[in-house]
Design a protein around this motif. Structure first.
Motif, PDB file in Angstrom:
ATOM      1  N   SER A   4      -1.196  94.232 -30.878  1.00 22.30           N
ATOM      2  CA  SER A   4      -0.868  93.262 -32.013  1.00 22.30           C
ATOM      3  C   SER A   4      -1.321  91.823 -32.198  1.00 22.30           C
ATOM      4  O   SER A   4      -2.252  91.463 -31.150  1.00 22.30           O
ATOM      5  CB  SER A   4       0.641  93.024 -31.911  1.00 22.30           C
ATOM      6  N   ALA A   5      -1.320  91.148 -33.152  1.00 20.33           N
ATOM      7  CA  ALA A   5      -1.826  89.853 -33.232  1.00 20.33           C
ATOM      8  C   ALA A   5      -1.450  88.923 -31.739  1.00 20.33           C
ATOM      9  O   ALA A   5      -2.103  88.110 -31.368  1.00 20.33           O
ATOM     10  CB  ALA A   5      -1.427  88.799 -34.554  1.00 20.33           C
ATOM     11  N   GLY A  12      -6.019  85.701 -25.206  1.00 19.99           N
ATOM     12  CA  GLY A  12      -7.237  84.701 -25.486  1.00 19.99           C
ATOM     13  C   GLY A  12      -8.450  85.619 -26.122  1.00 19.99           C
ATOM     14  O   GLY A  12      -9.574  85.074 -25.927  1.00 19.99           O
ATOM     15  N   LEU A  13      -7.875  86.518 -27.180  1.00 22.05           N
ATOM     16  CA  LEU A  13      -8.920  87.445 -27.594  1.00 22.05           C
ATOM     17  C   LEU A  13      -8.968  87.369 -29.012  1.00 22.05           C
ATOM     18  O   LEU A  13      -7.897  86.867 -29.699  1.00 22.05           O
ATOM     19  CB  LEU A  13      -8.814  88.896 -27.258  1.00 22.05           C
ATOM     20  N   GLY A  16     -12.616  92.392 -32.261  1.00 19.83           N
ATOM     21  CA  GLY A  16     -13.962  92.711 -32.316  1.00 19.83           C
ATOM     22  C   GLY A  16     -14.752  92.227 -31.056  1.00 19.83           C
ATOM     23  O   GLY A  16     -15.782  92.839 -30.840  1.00 19.83           O
ATOM     24  N   GLN A  17     -13.990  91.516 -30.314  1.00 16.62           N
ATOM     25  CA  GLN A  17     -14.529  91.202 -28.943  1.00 16.62           C
ATOM     26  C   GLN A  17     -14.299  92.510 -28.107  1.00 16.62           C
ATOM     27  O   GLN A  17     -13.495  93.324 -28.189  1.00 16.62           O
ATOM     28  CB  GLN A  17     -13.541  89.909 -28.245  1.00 16.62           C
ATOM     29  N   ARG A  18     -15.275  92.446 -26.986  1.00 13.63           N
ATOM     30  CA  ARG A  18     -15.257  93.439 -26.067  1.00 13.63           C
ATOM     31  C   ARG A  18     -14.242  93.035 -24.960  1.00 13.63           C
ATOM     32  O   ARG A  18     -14.180  91.970 -24.455  1.00 13.63           O
ATOM     33  CB  ARG A  18     -16.615  93.591 -25.540  1.00 13.63           C
ATOM     34  N   VAL A  19     -13.312  94.318 -24.459  1.00 15.16           N
ATOM     35  CA  VAL A  19     -12.663  94.049 -23.331  1.00 15.16           C
ATOM     36  C   VAL A  19     -12.817  95.176 -22.283  1.00 15.16           C
ATOM     37  O   VAL A  19     -13.348  96.257 -22.602  1.00 15.16           O
ATOM     38  CB  VAL A  19     -11.091  94.041 -23.814  1.00 15.16           C
ATOM     39  N   GLU A  65      -8.533  92.811 -19.783  1.00 14.13           N
ATOM     40  CA  GLU A  65      -9.319  91.497 -19.703  1.00 14.13           C
ATOM     41  C   GLU A  65     -10.629  91.384 -20.532  1.00 14.13           C
ATOM     42  O   GLU A  65     -11.278  92.348 -20.799  1.00 14.13           O
ATOM     43  CB  GLU A  65      -9.525  91.249 -18.121  1.00 14.13           C
ATOM     44  N   ARG A  66     -11.141  90.251 -20.634  1.00 14.17           N
ATOM     45  CA  ARG A  66     -12.393  89.988 -21.524  1.00 14.17           C
ATOM     46  C   ARG A  66     -13.424  90.541 -20.798  1.00 14.17           C
ATOM     47  O   ARG A  66     -13.391  90.379 -19.611  1.00 14.17           O
ATOM     48  CB  ARG A  66     -12.282  88.362 -21.894  1.00 14.17           C
ATOM     49  N   ALA A  67     -14.213  91.196 -21.723  1.00 17.29           N
ATOM     50  CA  ALA A  67     -15.338  91.753 -20.783  1.00 17.29           C
ATOM     51  C   ALA A  67     -16.495  90.520 -20.455  1.00 17.29           C
ATOM     52  O   ALA A  67     -16.488  89.467 -21.349  1.00 17.29           O
ATOM     53  CB  ALA A  67     -16.196  92.637 -21.837  1.00 17.29           C
TER      54      ALA A  67
END
Length: 67
Positions: A4-5, A12-13, A16-19, A65-67
């Motif tokens: 969800s948004a 903090g994403l 389209g970002q990689r995780v 978590e963020r990649a």
């Protein structure tokens, strides 16, 4: 990894970002996508694909978590 948004914002994403998605069985790297139909804190990962098989169970506890 669909979220969800609110969940994307909490992590903090942006879509389209990689995780990195981790379970007790393994980890994979996926793109995150917006899914307004999910509740806050829920992450949907498609099971039954070679790219997500390392996560194991279709209803596992996941860490994202963020990649």
């Amino acid at each position: 990894a669909r979220m969800s948004a609110e969940t994307l914002q909490q992590l903090g994403l942006s879509a389209g970002q990689r995780v990195h998605v981790k379970s007790a069985q393994g980890a994979v790297e996926l793109a995150c996508e917006l899914d307004p139909g999910l509740t806050v804190g829920t992450v949907r990962v498609s099971a039954g694909f070679e790219g997500t098989a390392a996560l194991g169970s279709a209803s596992a506890h996941l860490q994202v978590e963020r990649a």
